[in-house]
Write a protein that holds these residues in place. Structure first.
Motif, short mmCIF file in Angstrom:
data_model
loop_
_atom_site.label_atom_id
_atom_site.label_comp_id
_atom_site.label_asym_id
_atom_site.label_seq_id
_atom_site.Cartn_x
_atom_site.Cartn_y
_atom_site.Cartn_z
N ALA A 1 3.44 -6.94 -9.19
CA ALA A 1 2.23 -7.97 -9.31
C ALA A 1 2.42 -9.08 -8.28
CB ALA A 1 2.26 -8.20 -10.63
N ALA A 2 3.57 -9.77 -8.00
CA ALA A 2 3.95 -10.83 -7.19
C ALA A 2 3.67 -10.17 -5.74
CB ALA A 2 5.31 -11.22 -7.37
N ARG A 3 3.84 -8.87 -5.48
CA ARG A 3 3.66 -8.66 -4.07
C ARG A 3 2.10 -8.17 -4.11
NH1 ARG A 3 7.13 -3.78 -3.20
NH2 ARG A 3 5.70 -3.69 -1.08
N GLN A 4 1.44 -8.44 -5.07
CA GLN A 4 -0.09 -7.57 -4.91
C GLN A 4 -0.07 -6.48 -4.63
OE1 GLN A 4 -1.88 -10.72 -2.53
NE2 GLN A 4 -2.52 -11.88 -4.50
N GLU A 5 0.59 -5.52 -5.15
CA GLU A 5 0.89 -4.30 -4.71
C GLU A 5 -0.50 -3.48 -5.48
OE1 GLU A 5 4.66 -2.33 -4.53
OE2 GLU A 5 3.74 -0.78 -6.03
N ILE A 6 -1.06 -2.57 -4.58
CA ILE A 6 -2.44 -2.04 -5.00
C ILE A 6 -2.03 -0.62 -5.25
CG2 ILE A 6 -4.74 -1.07 -4.34
CD1 ILE A 6 -4.85 -3.66 -2.47
N PRO A 7 -2.01 -0.45 -6.74
CA PRO A 7 -1.41 1.27 -6.91
C PRO A 7 -2.64 2.21 -6.60
CG PRO A 7 -2.33 0.07 -8.83
CD PRO A 7 -2.65 -0.81 -7.86
N PRO A 8 -2.18 3.43 -6.53
CA PRO A 8 -2.93 4.60 -5.78
C PRO A 8 -4.10 4.91 -6.82
CG PRO A 8 -0.27 5.28 -6.06
CD PRO A 8 -0.62 3.88 -6.44
N GLY A 9 -3.69 4.72 -8.10
CA GLY A 9 -4.95 4.80 -9.08
C GLY A 9 -6.08 3.97 -8.76
N ALA A 10 -5.92 2.70 -8.42
CA ALA A 10 -7.09 2.04 -8.07
C ALA A 10 -7.82 2.36 -6.80
CB ALA A 10 -6.75 0.55 -7.66
N VAL A 11 -6.99 2.86 -5.74
CA VAL A 11 -7.72 3.39 -4.63
C VAL A 11 -8.47 4.74 -5.07
CG1 VAL A 11 -7.21 4.53 -2.44
CG2 VAL A 11 -5.68 2.55 -3.17
N GLY A 12 -7.82 5.61 -5.63
CA GLY A 12 -8.67 6.90 -6.25
C GLY A 12 -9.88 6.34 -7.13
N ALA A 13 -9.77 5.58 -7.95
CA ALA A 13 -11.00 5.15 -8.75
C ALA A 13 -11.92 4.83 -7.98
CB ALA A 13 -10.37 4.38 -9.70
N LEU A 14 -11.78 3.91 -6.73
CA LEU A 14 -12.73 3.28 -6.02
C LEU A 14 -13.42 4.52 -5.00
CD1 LEU A 14 -13.86 0.64 -5.44
CD2 LEU A 14 -12.40 0.37 -3.53
N ALA B 1 0.96 -1.21 -0.22
CA ALA B 1 0.07 -0.08 -0.04
C ALA B 1 0.84 1.15 0.04
CB ALA B 1 -0.98 -0.07 1.26
N PRO B 2 1.58 1.43 -1.23
CA PRO B 2 2.49 2.72 -1.09
C PRO B 2 1.78 3.80 -0.90
CG PRO B 2 2.35 1.82 -3.25
CD PRO B 2 1.40 0.80 -2.39
N PHE B 3 0.69 4.11 -1.48
CA PHE B 3 -0.11 5.29 -1.33
C PHE B 3 -0.42 5.86 0.15
CE2 PHE B 3 -4.39 7.55 -1.71
CZ PHE B 3 -3.79 8.78 -1.96
N ILE B 4 -0.78 4.65 0.92
CA ILE B 4 -1.15 4.84 2.35
C ILE B 4 0.12 5.12 3.14
CG2 ILE B 4 -2.17 3.85 4.23
CD1 ILE B 4 -4.23 4.85 2.38
N ALA B 5 1.16 4.18 2.81
CA ALA B 5 2.43 4.69 3.65
C ALA B 5 2.92 6.03 3.44
CB ALA B 5 3.52 3.70 2.86
N ALA B 6 2.63 6.69 2.13
CA ALA B 6 2.93 8.18 1.96
C ALA B 6 2.16 9.15 2.79
CB ALA B 6 2.98 8.43 0.54
N LEU B 7 0.72 8.64 2.76
CA LEU B 7 -0.17 9.65 3.47
C LEU B 7 0.06 9.35 4.95
CD1 LEU B 7 -3.53 9.19 1.96
CD2 LEU B 7 -2.19 11.25 1.85
N GLU B 8 0.72 8.21 5.21
CA GLU B 8 0.81 8.21 7.08
C GLU B 8 1.99 9.08 7.27
OE1 GLU B 8 -0.66 5.52 8.84
OE2 GLU B 8 1.13 5.44 10.44
N VAL B 9 2.89 9.04 6.42
CA VAL B 9 4.07 10.15 6.77
C VAL B 9 3.73 11.58 6.43
CG1 VAL B 9 6.22 10.76 6.15
CG2 VAL B 9 5.78 8.45 6.00
#
Lengths: 184, 101
Positions: free
Chosen positions: A126-139, A48-56
């Motif tokens: 893809a192997a880590r099942q990373e969810i990109p920020p775009g998917a979060v924003g779209a949802l 969850a890289p987007f959430i990691a950035a937001l947390e900081v």
């Protein structure tokens, strides 16, 4: 990668324990920020890289600055310089600095380990099942649009509430107004 | 990533319990508010773990809402702390133990 998760988890727990057992509010706040940074590394590892950035940015940045602001506001008195000098004693900042240094080493390790070609990077993501920020924003702006607006209501209510509660008590000098206040 | 989901949830539970202990044990209002922050963060971590386990973005969306709620809660809570401090000249929650209705 697993070992990185366990290291960050232990660091987060240690920092949080130091936070709730601390005596000085500023020292505890330092440990709380370090704990949030450790949890941010965990978010990154969980894909969850987007959430990691937001947390900081929001937690460790904006909300903690509010805390610092209020603590400094409550401790306004003459011996501020002496207090500040006491805060810069080595024993106080070594703990948080050490934990942050370990977190930094983890981050550097991840950066160095990164493969050079974008194709390999995408495969690993893809192997880590990373969810990109775009998917979060779209949802966020399709399925959850109503909740986003409710969150906006909540924030406005928070601003108005904080403004109202933060006001100083008005002192009225007129006799009539004083009596009126007493009767209330 | 091959970390078992149980261990990730366990971390969230541990952090939540530490925060709860802080709220229950400390009497300094600033510490209590910081412990509440830790609890909210642990709840968010549980959401992220759930989202990662199922491969959905919903968990991250929920974390965003928790973040917004935490920001609003901190703003109001800190204003309350300032009022408490102005009234009792102390940040001890037990000082504000009598109500006047």
């Amino acid at each position: 990668m697993n070992i990185l998760f366990y290291i960050s988890a232990i660091l987060a727990i240690v920092a949080t324990l130091r936070m709730i057992t601390g005596k000085n509010a500023v020292h505890s706040l330092l440990y709380l920020i370090v704990s949030l940074l450790a949890v941010s590394v965990i978010f990154f590892l969980l894909g969850a890289p987007f959430i990691a950035a937001l947390e900081v940015i929001i937690y460790a940045g904006a909300i903690m600055v509010l805390f610092v602001f209020v603590i400094m506001m409550l401790n306004v008195d003459g011996n501020g310089i002496k207090k500040e000098r006491a805060l810069l004693q080595p024993g106080i900042w070594t703990g948080p600095s050490l934990i942050t240094a370990v977190l930094f080493l983890e981050m550097a390790y991840m950066l160095v380990q990164q493969p050079a070609s974008p194709v390999e990077q995408a495969a690993i993501a893809a192997a880590r099942q990373e969810i990109p920020p775009g998917a979060v924003g779209a949802l966020l702006f399709t399925k959850y649009i109503l909740v986003v607006e409710l969150a906006a209501f909540l924030l406005v209510a928070g601003i108005i509430g904080a403004y109202h509660l933060g006001q100083k008590e008005k002192i009225s000098h007129h006799r009539f107004l004083k009596n009126q206040e007493k009767s209330i | 990533m091959t970390i078992p989901t149980e261990q990730q949830i366990l971390l969230a539970v541990i952090l939540f319990c530490i925060g709860l202990t802080g709220v229950l044990v400390r009497r300094n209002v600033i510490f209590m508010l910081m412990s509440v922050e830790v609890m909210l963060n642990a709840a968010g971590l549980a959401f992220i773990v759930g989202g990662a386990a199922w491969g959905h973005a919903d968990g991250q969306v929920m974390f965003l809402f928790i973040l917004a709620m935490a920001a609003a809660e901190v703003a109001v809570g800190l204003a309350l702390i300032i009022q408490l401090y102005n009234k009792f000249k102390s940040d001890d929650a037990d000082k504000a133990s009598d109500m006047r209705g």
